[in-house]
Design a protein around this motif. Structure first.
Motif, PDB file in Angstrom:
ATOM      1  N   ALA A  40       0.837  -1.204   0.000  1.00 13.26           N
ATOM      2  CA  ALA A  40       0.000   0.000   0.000  1.00 13.26           C
ATOM      3  C   ALA A  40       0.871   1.253   0.000  1.00 13.26           C
ATOM      4  CB  ALA A  40      -0.910  -0.006   1.224  1.00 13.26           C
ATOM      5  N   LEU A  45      -4.114   3.795   4.415  1.00 14.01           N
ATOM      6  CA  LEU A  45      -4.394   2.401   4.058  1.00 14.01           C
ATOM      7  C   LEU A  45      -3.403   1.449   4.734  1.00 14.01           C
ATOM      8  CD1 LEU A  45      -6.068   0.338   2.470  1.00 14.01           C
ATOM      9  CD2 LEU A  45      -4.640   0.799   0.467  1.00 14.01           C
ATOM     10  N   ASP A 103      -3.503   0.663  -4.762  1.00 16.35           N
ATOM     11  CA  ASP A 103      -4.226   0.885  -3.499  1.00 16.35           C
ATOM     12  C   ASP A 103      -5.708   0.519  -3.645  1.00 16.35           C
ATOM     13  OD1 ASP A 103      -2.025   1.660  -2.065  1.00 16.35           O
ATOM     14  OD2 ASP A 103      -2.449   3.815  -2.112  1.00 16.35           O
ATOM     15  N   ILE A 107      -7.660  -2.523  -1.577  1.00 15.77           N
ATOM     16  CA  ILE A 107      -8.892  -2.341  -0.787  1.00 15.77           C
ATOM     17  C   ILE A 107      -9.962  -3.331  -1.254  1.00 15.77           C
ATOM     18  CG2 ILE A 107     -10.837  -0.808  -0.278  1.00 15.77           C
ATOM     19  CD1 ILE A 107      -9.064   1.437   0.056  1.00 15.77           C
ATOM     20  N   GLN A 111     -11.690  -6.232   0.977  1.00 15.68           N
ATOM     21  CA  GLN A 111     -13.145  -6.336   1.171  1.00 15.68           C
ATOM     22  C   GLN A 111     -13.675  -7.712   0.770  1.00 15.68           C
ATOM     23  OE1 GLN A 111     -14.244  -2.182  -0.343  1.00 15.68           O
ATOM     24  NE2 GLN A 111     -15.576  -2.465   1.428  1.00 15.68           N
ATOM     25  N   LEU A 154     -13.150   0.341   5.137  1.00 12.79           N
ATOM     26  CA  LEU A 154     -12.506   0.173   3.825  1.00 12.79           C
ATOM     27  C   LEU A 154     -13.315   0.881   2.741  1.00 12.79           C
ATOM     28  CD1 LEU A 154     -11.421  -3.565   4.163  1.00 12.79           C
ATOM     29  CD2 LEU A 154      -9.847  -1.643   3.859  1.00 12.79           C
ATOM     30  N   SER A 155     -14.649   0.748   2.816  1.00 14.02           N
ATOM     31  CA  SER A 155     -15.513   1.431   1.841  1.00 14.02           C
ATOM     32  C   SER A 155     -15.323   2.939   1.921  1.00 14.02           C
ATOM     33  CB  SER A 155     -16.991   1.128   2.099  1.00 14.02           C
ATOM     34  OG  SER A 155     -17.314  -0.140   1.616  1.00 14.02           O
ATOM     35  N   ALA A 158     -11.982   3.970   0.456  1.00 11.43           N
ATOM     36  CA  ALA A 158     -12.005   3.868  -1.015  1.00 11.43           C
ATOM     37  C   ALA A 158     -12.807   5.014  -1.614  1.00 11.43           C
ATOM     38  CB  ALA A 158     -12.594   2.529  -1.447  1.00 11.43           C
TER      39      ALA A 158
END
Ligand code: FE
Length: 167
Positions: A40, A45, A103, A107, A111, A154-155, A158
């Protein structure tokens, strides 16, 4: 466990088998996370992956606690699903040249891992409740909540900036 050996006869057997499956999965995740953190570029992140590492250790301890309550040996059985998800993550990240795109890919892979875990822990929690194993259900619900929270983080990472940087 052979596919046709019919070792899983009862919901208790299924419960134990699935606990061992996620125990193996968490151990594979524990091994994969340092590499993901290293790949990353975004510092936030990197932090998230390092935090996940600590949470994965907590989840393994919680699973060992559940095994102890049930009086079964804490051990894993091969989880081919997590092997596949992690292998795919490795393939995609190995083929991604741009840092920001990498990156975004990392992610998405994290997920996929989280969603597998949510599916399994969701079932385990429901089975623990059905079996009247309240103490196990409590431990599993802590992990389930943690996984859902990690997925949401994470969402937002992103959608907040990583995807825009990559686009
Ligand atoms: Fe599995």
């Amino acid at each position: 466990m052979g596919l046709f050996s019919k070792d899983i006869k009862t919901i208790d057997d299924l419960f134990t088998h699935t606990l061992r499956d996620v125990y193996d999965a968490e151990n594979q995740i524990l091994k994969a996370l340092p590499g993901m953190a290293e790949k990353a570029s975004d510092l936030r992140l990197k932090d998230v992956f390092e935090q996940h590492l600590g949470e994965t250790e907590d989840r393994l301890r919680r699973l060992e606690n559940v095994f102890q309550i049930l009086g079964v040996t804490p051990k894993g059985v091969k989880c081919p699903a997590i092997d596949g998800i992690l292998e795919e993550a490795d393939d995609v990240s190995g083929e991604t040249a741009d840092e920001a795109v990498l990156d975004a890919a990392l992610i998405a892979s994290a997920q996929a891992v989280a969603h597998y875990a949510i599916a399994r822990y969701g079932a385990l929690f429901a089975w623990a409740k059905a079996l009247g194993r309240e103490e196990c259900a409590q431990l599993l619900s802590e992990t389930l909540a943690e996984e859902k929270n990690a997925d949401r983080n994470l969402s937002s990472l992103a959608e907040g900036r990583i995807n825009r940087k990559a686009a």
